[in-house]
Structure formats: C-alpha cells, structure tokens
Design an enzyme around this catalytic site. Sequence first.
Site, PDB file in Angstrom:
ATOM      1  N   THR A   1       0.917  -1.199   0.157  1.00 10.51           N
ATOM      2  CA  THR A   1       0.019   0.077  -0.016  1.00 10.51           C
ATOM      3  C   THR A   1       0.803   1.195  -0.089  1.00 10.51           C
ATOM      4  O   THR A   1       1.958   1.065   0.641  1.00 10.51           O
ATOM      5  CB  THR A   1      -1.151   0.148   1.273  1.00 10.51           C
ATOM      6  OG1 THR A   1      -0.132   0.294   2.490  1.00 10.51           O
ATOM      7  CG2 THR A   1      -1.822  -1.176   1.319  1.00 10.51           C
ATOM      8  N   GLY A   2       0.507   2.500  -0.866  1.00  9.47           N
ATOM      9  CA  GLY A   2       1.285   3.428  -0.992  1.00  9.47           C
ATOM     10  C   GLY A   2       2.574   2.968  -1.762  1.00  9.47           C
ATOM     11  O   GLY A   2       3.673   3.365  -1.389  1.00  9.47           O
ATOM     12  N   GLY A   3       2.396   2.256  -2.738  1.00 10.06           N
ATOM     13  CA  GLY A   3       3.663   1.644  -3.678  1.00 10.06           C
ATOM     14  C   GLY A   3       3.834   2.645  -4.791  1.00 10.06           C
ATOM     15  O   GLY A   3       4.604   2.333  -5.628  1.00 10.06           O
TER      16      GLY A   3
ATOM     17  N   GLY B   1       8.059   7.141  -3.127  1.00  7.89           N
ATOM     18  CA  GLY B   1       8.889   7.094  -2.086  1.00  7.89           C
ATOM     19  C   GLY B   1       9.195   5.599  -1.361  1.00  7.89           C
ATOM     20  O   GLY B   1       9.819   4.710  -2.331  1.00  7.89           O
TER      21      GLY B   1
ATOM     22  N   GLY C   1       7.568   3.151  -0.557  1.00  4.62           N
ATOM     23  CA  GLY C   1       6.736   2.154  -1.224  1.00  4.62           C
ATOM     24  C   GLY C   1       7.074   1.691  -2.684  1.00  4.62           C
ATOM     25  O   GLY C   1       7.342   0.360  -2.985  1.00  4.62           O
TER      26      GLY C   1
ATOM     27  N   TYR D   1      -0.133  12.581  14.340  1.00  5.11           N
ATOM     28  CA  TYR D   1       0.783  11.574  13.441  1.00  5.11           C
ATOM     29  C   TYR D   1       1.277  10.505  14.304  1.00  5.11           C
ATOM     30  O   TYR D   1       1.533   9.436  14.130  1.00  5.11           O
ATOM     31  CB  TYR D   1       1.618  12.271  12.442  1.00  5.11           C
ATOM     32  CG  TYR D   1       2.665  11.242  11.699  1.00  5.11           C
ATOM     33  CD1 TYR D   1       2.240  11.005  10.429  1.00  5.11           C
ATOM     34  CD2 TYR D   1       3.745  11.268  11.972  1.00  5.11           C
ATOM     35  CE1 TYR D   1       2.876  10.067   9.891  1.00  5.11           C
ATOM     36  CE2 TYR D   1       4.926  10.887  11.245  1.00  5.11           C
ATOM     37  CZ  TYR D   1       4.108   9.978  10.166  1.00  5.11           C
ATOM     38  OH  TYR D   1       5.292   9.398   9.517  1.00  5.11           O
TER      39      TYR D   1
HETATM   40  N1  NAP Z   1       9.908   9.974   4.587  1.00  6.68           N
HETATM   41  C1  NAP Z   1      10.035   9.879   5.790  1.00  6.68           C
HETATM   42  O1  NAP Z   1      10.945  10.711   6.278  1.00  6.68           O
HETATM   43  C2  NAP Z   1       9.308   8.881   6.738  1.00  6.68           C
HETATM   44  C3  NAP Z   1       9.661   8.965   7.985  1.00  6.68           C
HETATM   45  C4  NAP Z   1       8.765   7.869   8.755  1.00  6.68           C
HETATM   46  C5  NAP Z   1       7.789   7.395   8.243  1.00  6.68           C
HETATM   47  N2  NAP Z   1       7.289   7.545   7.186  1.00  6.68           N
HETATM   48  C6  NAP Z   1       6.203   6.710   6.462  1.00  6.68           C
HETATM   49  O2  NAP Z   1       6.553   5.968   5.418  1.00  6.68           O
HETATM   50  C7  NAP Z   1       5.311   5.870   4.588  1.00  6.68           C
HETATM   51  C8  NAP Z   1       5.694   6.173   3.347  1.00  6.68           C
HETATM   52  O3  NAP Z   1       6.151   7.517   3.302  1.00  6.68           O
HETATM   53  P1  NAP Z   1       7.130   8.183   1.885  1.00  6.68           P
HETATM   54  O4  NAP Z   1       7.875   9.208   2.672  1.00  6.68           O
HETATM   55  O5  NAP Z   1       7.587   7.257   1.092  1.00  6.68           O
HETATM   56  O6  NAP Z   1       6.092   9.177   1.357  1.00  6.68           O
HETATM   57  P2  NAP Z   1       5.359   9.333  -0.299  1.00  6.68           P
HETATM   58  O7  NAP Z   1       6.562   9.355  -1.027  1.00  6.68           O
HETATM   59  O8  NAP Z   1       4.663  10.532  -0.146  1.00  6.68           O
HETATM   60  O9  NAP Z   1       4.594   8.023  -0.620  1.00  6.68           O
HETATM   61  C9  NAP Z   1       3.512   7.889   0.003  1.00  6.68           C
HETATM   62  C10 NAP Z   1       2.816   6.814  -0.605  1.00  6.68           C
HETATM   63  O10 NAP Z   1       1.422   6.611   0.232  1.00  6.68           O
HETATM   64  C11 NAP Z   1       0.391   6.834  -0.624  1.00  6.68           C
HETATM   65  N3  NAP Z   1      -0.862   7.460   0.252  1.00  6.68           N
HETATM   66  C12 NAP Z   1      -0.632   8.272   1.318  1.00  6.68           C
HETATM   67  N4  NAP Z   1      -1.907   8.588   1.715  1.00  6.68           N
HETATM   68  C13 NAP Z   1      -2.632   7.837   1.287  1.00  6.68           C
HETATM   69  C14 NAP Z   1      -3.837   7.465   1.456  1.00  6.68           C
HETATM   70  N5  NAP Z   1      -4.629   8.087   2.296  1.00  6.68           N
HETATM   71  N6  NAP Z   1      -4.704   6.253   0.986  1.00  6.68           N
HETATM   72  C15 NAP Z   1      -3.679   5.480  -0.040  1.00  6.68           C
HETATM   73  N7  NAP Z   1      -2.509   5.781  -0.168  1.00  6.68           N
HETATM   74  C16 NAP Z   1      -2.029   6.897   0.229  1.00  6.68           C
HETATM   75  C17 NAP Z   1       0.838   7.851  -1.637  1.00  6.68           C
HETATM   76  O11 NAP Z   1       0.005   7.643  -2.868  1.00  6.68           O
HETATM   77  P3  NAP Z   1      -0.977   9.055  -3.241  1.00  6.68           P
HETATM   78  O12 NAP Z   1       0.157  10.388  -3.224  1.00  6.68           O
HETATM   79  O13 NAP Z   1      -1.319   8.583  -4.459  1.00  6.68           O
HETATM   80  O14 NAP Z   1      -1.877   9.200  -2.167  1.00  6.68           O
HETATM   81  C18 NAP Z   1       2.178   7.287  -1.906  1.00  6.68           C
HETATM   82  O15 NAP Z   1       2.005   6.126  -2.651  1.00  6.68           O
HETATM   83  C19 NAP Z   1       4.126   6.604   5.258  1.00  6.68           C
HETATM   84  O16 NAP Z   1       3.535   5.781   6.236  1.00  6.68           O
HETATM   85  C20 NAP Z   1       5.092   7.582   6.237  1.00  6.68           C
HETATM   86  O17 NAP Z   1       4.298   7.876   7.255  1.00  6.68           O
HETATM   87  C21 NAP Z   1       7.985   8.389   6.204  1.00  6.68           C
END
Ligand code: NAP
Length: 254
Positions: free
Chosen positions: A12-14, A17, A19, A152
């Site tokens: 999910t969220g693939g 980033g 995913g 969060y």
């Molecule tokens: N980057 C960091 O520093 C960091 C640190 C700690 C934890 N995280 C966690 O890592 C995970 C991935 O984040 P990322 O940094 O890779 O961010 P990202 O690049 O924005 O990717 C997020 C992914 O999740 C999807 N998404 C977000 N909200 C959604 C929703 N309500 N329903 C379905 N899909 C959703 C996005 O798709 P759409 O854009 O199409 O919605 C995208 O595919 C998240 O759980 C985040 O909280 C990230």
Amino acid sequence: MDKLKGKTVLITGGSSGIGLATAKLFRDRGAHLAITGRDPDSLARALGELGTETLAIRSNAGSLADIESMLEQVKKHFTQLDVLFVNAGDAKPSPIDSVSEAQFDEIIGVHVKGAYFTIQQALPLLSVGRSASIIVTTSITNRTGTPHFSVYGAAKAALRSLVQSLSLELIPRGIRVNAICPGPIDTPGFNRLGLPKETIQAIQQEIAGRSPIKRFGTADEVAKVALFLASDDSAYVVGEEIVVDGGISLVCLP
Ligand SMILES: NC(=O)c1ccc[n+]([C@@H]2O[C@H](COP(=O)([O-])OP(=O)(O)OC[C@H]3O[C@@H](n4cnc5c(N)ncnc54)[C@H](OP(=O)(O)O)[C@@H]3O)[C@@H](O)[C@H]2O)c1
C-alpha cells in the site's frame, strides 16, 4: 538473488517514495506485485517504472470500502498473498491549536484504522500459504515526540502496539508481523508537507545536521530492510520494529 521468486506482494502506498523503492527491489528479486495509491497520475507513473504486469489499484487507505474492494481485486489477480507491506500514509505539520476533528479523524483513519483493516481483510489471502509476512511502516515520531506531529506520532505509536499484539495473534497461523520505523528519509512525501520550499530545505538541513550520520536516508535503504522482513532471512523475527534512521532517534531521546 531471487529471495522473493514467485512470491505475491501487496504494497500500500506503492506509487511513491519508500513503497515504490520497495516495489522495484521486490520486483528485481522475483516478486509479483500489487501496489496502491490515491493519485491516478502517480500510479500510472509507478506502473511505467515497474512494468505493466504490476497490478495498480486506486484506493484510499483510510476507507474500509476501498480496502475491501482493493483486496477483492488482489484476490482475483493473485488468489493468495505471501507479503503485505502496509505503508500508505503521509504527514503534515498540525499544531494542536489548529487541528480539527476532521483532520484528527483522517490521520488516525489512514494510519491506524486503515492499517488495522487492511491487515484484517488481507488475512484470508495471507493464510493460504504456509508462511507469510506482514510489514508495517511506523516512524521514529512514535518514540521521540515531535512538536506539530502529535496526532501522526500517536497514530504511529498505536501502530507499534498493533504490530506487537497482532504478531502474537497471527504467528500461530504462520504469519509474521513486523514494523519498519523510518527516520528522516528523502522521499517525495517530505516535499508534500504543505510548507514553502525554502522552509522544507531549512528543516532538512537542520535535521541532517542533528543526525549522527549527517544526512537523510534514502528510500532504497528502507527497501532493503523491507526485503529482509519479507524474505525467509527474517524467519525468526516476530513482532519487531526495526529502526532505519541513521541513529537520530538515539540523540533525540533524553
Ligand atoms: N519519508 C520519511 O521521512 C518518513 C519517515 C517516517 C515514516 N514515514 C512513513 O513512510 C510511509 C511512506 O511515506 P513516504 O515518505 O514514502 O511518502 P510518499 O513518497 O509521499 O509516498 C506515500 C505513498 O502513500 C500513498 N498514500 C498516502 N496517503 C494515502 C491514503 N490515504 N490512501 C492511499 N495511499 C496513500 C501515496 O499515494 P498518493 O500520493 O497517491 O496518495 C504514496 O504512494 C508513510 O507511512 C510515512 O508515514 C516516512
């Protein structure tokens, strides 16, 4: 090299980033993939990178109806699942004075309710094989305390708890549940904080300066940990949360 040969994986969220980086690595290791996201353009771009044999499903992680429909499509496509990576989510700064009930519900809805019901609804698919792996993305905000990210961080702390309880509940069925706990990772998500570009750059510099490793992590570095948890290499790892943060949570903690 083929650690996931023939394995079926839902991320999910693939579409972006962490995913997307994980999807690419898993594909290269032989997995058959399904990914989700909300934005059709991002999903289409991800498909372009992953190849059209990937199943891409538009689905809101906070909606039970979407989760049910998404898993129906996965079931039709794959019959069963070996790996579920519950990773969808985003973070926006929300000072306590300005958090509305709707914002609160949305954050908890995506990160806690959505993750919980994605796991629940995927269980019939995951229980078909002899072993399966569920990986959940948490965050170091669940342990460090982060001003303006209180809801969060609380949601990610709830996820940590869910991983512990569900790992015990599901290991008798041969399903391992673990978490990846990222620190600051350079993903498109970081640029969607809703802040001016200069502010984001200043925050990134400040965080990198505070980090023992003096930089942000990459999505590929998180993907490698996801590969470990998805594969048999982690066969004896149950209910664990692996921190991938360059050590920053150690210096943030009192
Ligand atoms: N980057 C960091 O520093 C960091 C640190 C700690 C934890 N995280 C966690 O890592 C995970 C991935 O984040 P990322 O940094 O890779 O961010 P990202 O690049 O924005 O990717 C997020 C992914 O999740 C999807 N998404 C977000 N909200 C959604 C929703 N309500 N329903 C379905 N899909 C959703 C996005 O798709 P759409 O854009 O199409 O919605 C995208 O595919 C998240 O759980 C985040 O909280 C990230």
